[in-house]
Design a protein around this motif. Structure first.
Motif, PDB file in Angstrom:
ATOM      1  N   GLU A  43       2.466  -6.534 -17.950  1.00  0.00           N
ATOM      2  CA  GLU A  43       2.827  -6.722 -16.544  1.00  0.00           C
ATOM      3  C   GLU A  43       1.980  -5.828 -15.642  1.00  0.00           C
ATOM      4  N   THR A  44       1.319  -6.435 -14.662  1.00  0.00           N
ATOM      5  CA  THR A  44       0.552  -5.672 -13.679  1.00  0.00           C
ATOM      6  C   THR A  44       1.487  -5.264 -12.556  1.00  0.00           C
ATOM      7  N   ILE A  45       1.579  -3.959 -12.287  1.00  0.00           N
ATOM      8  CA  ILE A  45       2.494  -3.469 -11.258  1.00  0.00           C
ATOM      9  C   ILE A  45       1.767  -2.912 -10.043  1.00  0.00           C
ATOM     10  N   GLY A  46       0.442  -2.862 -10.108  1.00  0.00           N
ATOM     11  CA  GLY A  46      -0.300  -2.321  -8.978  1.00  0.00           C
ATOM     12  C   GLY A  46      -1.789  -2.320  -9.253  1.00  0.00           C
TER      13      GLY A  46
ATOM     14  N   LEU B 296       0.847  -1.187   0.000  1.00  0.00           N
ATOM     15  CA  LEU B 296       0.000   0.000   0.000  1.00  0.00           C
ATOM     16  C   LEU B 296       0.885   1.240   0.000  1.00  0.00           C
ATOM     17  N   VAL B 297       0.656   2.156  -0.956  1.00  0.00           N
ATOM     18  CA  VAL B 297       1.512   3.332  -1.075  1.00  0.00           C
ATOM     19  C   VAL B 297       0.764   4.657  -0.914  1.00  0.00           C
TER      20      VAL B 297
ATOM     21  N   GLU C 231      -7.261  -1.486   3.730  1.00  0.00           N
ATOM     22  CA  GLU C 231      -6.307  -1.957   2.729  1.00  0.00           C
ATOM     23  C   GLU C 231      -5.197  -2.796   3.382  1.00  0.00           C
ATOM     24  N   LEU C 232      -4.715  -2.352   4.528  1.00  0.00           N
ATOM     25  CA  LEU C 232      -3.683  -3.119   5.219  1.00  0.00           C
ATOM     26  C   LEU C 232      -4.218  -4.473   5.677  1.00  0.00           C
ATOM     27  N   PHE C 233      -5.477  -4.479   6.112  1.00  0.00           N
ATOM     28  CA  PHE C 233      -6.097  -5.748   6.496  1.00  0.00           C
ATOM     29  C   PHE C 233      -6.153  -6.684   5.291  1.00  0.00           C
ATOM     30  N   GLU C 234      -6.517  -6.138   4.145  1.00  0.00           N
ATOM     31  CA  GLU C 234      -6.602  -6.956   2.932  1.00  0.00           C
ATOM     32  C   GLU C 234      -5.251  -7.581   2.590  1.00  0.00           C
ATOM     33  N   LEU C 235      -4.185  -6.789   2.709  1.00  0.00           N
ATOM     34  CA  LEU C 235      -2.860  -7.322   2.417  1.00  0.00           C
ATOM     35  C   LEU C 235      -2.453  -8.397   3.422  1.00  0.00           C
ATOM     36  N   ASP C 236      -2.762  -8.152   4.698  1.00  0.00           N
ATOM     37  CA  ASP C 236      -2.419  -9.137   5.732  1.00  0.00           C
ATOM     38  C   ASP C 236      -3.217 -10.426   5.560  1.00  0.00           C
TER      39      ASP C 236
END
Length: 245
Positions: free
Chosen positions: A122-125, A53-54, A65-70
């Protein structure tokens, strides 16, 4: 006019003081300004690295968003992995991301649209667009989200190429500067020791290797007069009686 201004702003990355973080926050803010959403987030992944997340438009969406990544589940991650847009129109309905859906609902969101940021194949984000109402993002907003994601990808690629060019230019200039110093040292040795440039260079290289120092550093010291290379035996000064030693 607002869409045009946003796309021009996203494309304007050819500046010496380009700040990636500020750029991606502006992308998120343009999403908020132009699309029917409540919050936006931007995730990116370095080559071979994990998605991170940036940028976000609020602390509330940042935590989701952080929950989703975790949790490693959610529409944003799915859009990144598939390289295609994902529209989750009702978080209350059964989905394959139950933990993410429950967490997003507790934060007040009712639907999510994720649009991948792609560089060619290429998907970068991914652009993550959160809404407080149920229902899919309208078709016009989906197209605009895609345009913003594409413009973001092009701008990041453009900046990457520019940074690479700047690095190469710096390296080339350094090599040219080094070569100039070495040529000056060769000229100095040729003049003071009556030797040809090739021999002068061999002397420099041999001395640098023997003392394990960079030849460019030795060349600067020779020019500055802080180092004097010893003459080889056959170049010693003649004896006082005029005969060769």
């Amino acid at each position: 006019m607002r869409v045009t201004a946003a796309l021009i702003d996203v494309a304007d990355t050819l500046v010496a003081d380009f700040d990636p973080a500020d750029f991606l926050y502006r992308v998120a803010e343009h999403c908020m300004d132009l699309l029917d959403i409540g919050d936006a987030g931007v995730m990116l992944a370095a080559p071979g690295g994990p998605l991170r997340l940036v940028a976000t438009t609020s602390e509330q969406v940042r935590l989701v968003e952080l929950f989703e990544l975790d949790a490693r589940e959610g529409p944003c991650l799915s859009a990144y992995r598939k390289g295609a847009a994902v529209d989750h129109s009702d978080l209350a309905l059964h989905s394959r991301w139950p933990d993410f859906s429950a967490r997003a609902q507790r934060a007040g969101y009712r639907s999510v649209h994720a649009s991948p940021i792609r560089l060619r194949e290429e998907t970068i984000g991914v652009l993550n667009l959160f809404r407080h109402a149920t229902g899919p993002l309208c078709e016009a907003d989906q197209r605009l989200a895609r345009a913003l994601a594409d413009a973001t990808a092009i701008s990041l690629l453009q900046q990457t190429v520019l940074d690479h060019h700047r690095t190469l230019s710096t390296q080339l200039q350094g090599a040219l500067n080094t070569r100039t110093v070495i040529e000056q040292a060769k000229g100095y040795l040729s003049s003071h020791h009556a030797i040809d440039p090739a021999t002068a260079f061999q002397r420099l290289r041999a001395h640098a290797r023997h003392h394990q120092i960079r030849i460019a550093d030795l060349a600067r010291d020779v020019i500055d007069g802080t180092v004097t290379l010893p003459l080889p035996p056959n170049e010693e000064s003649p004896r006082q009686d005029g005969r060769a030693p």
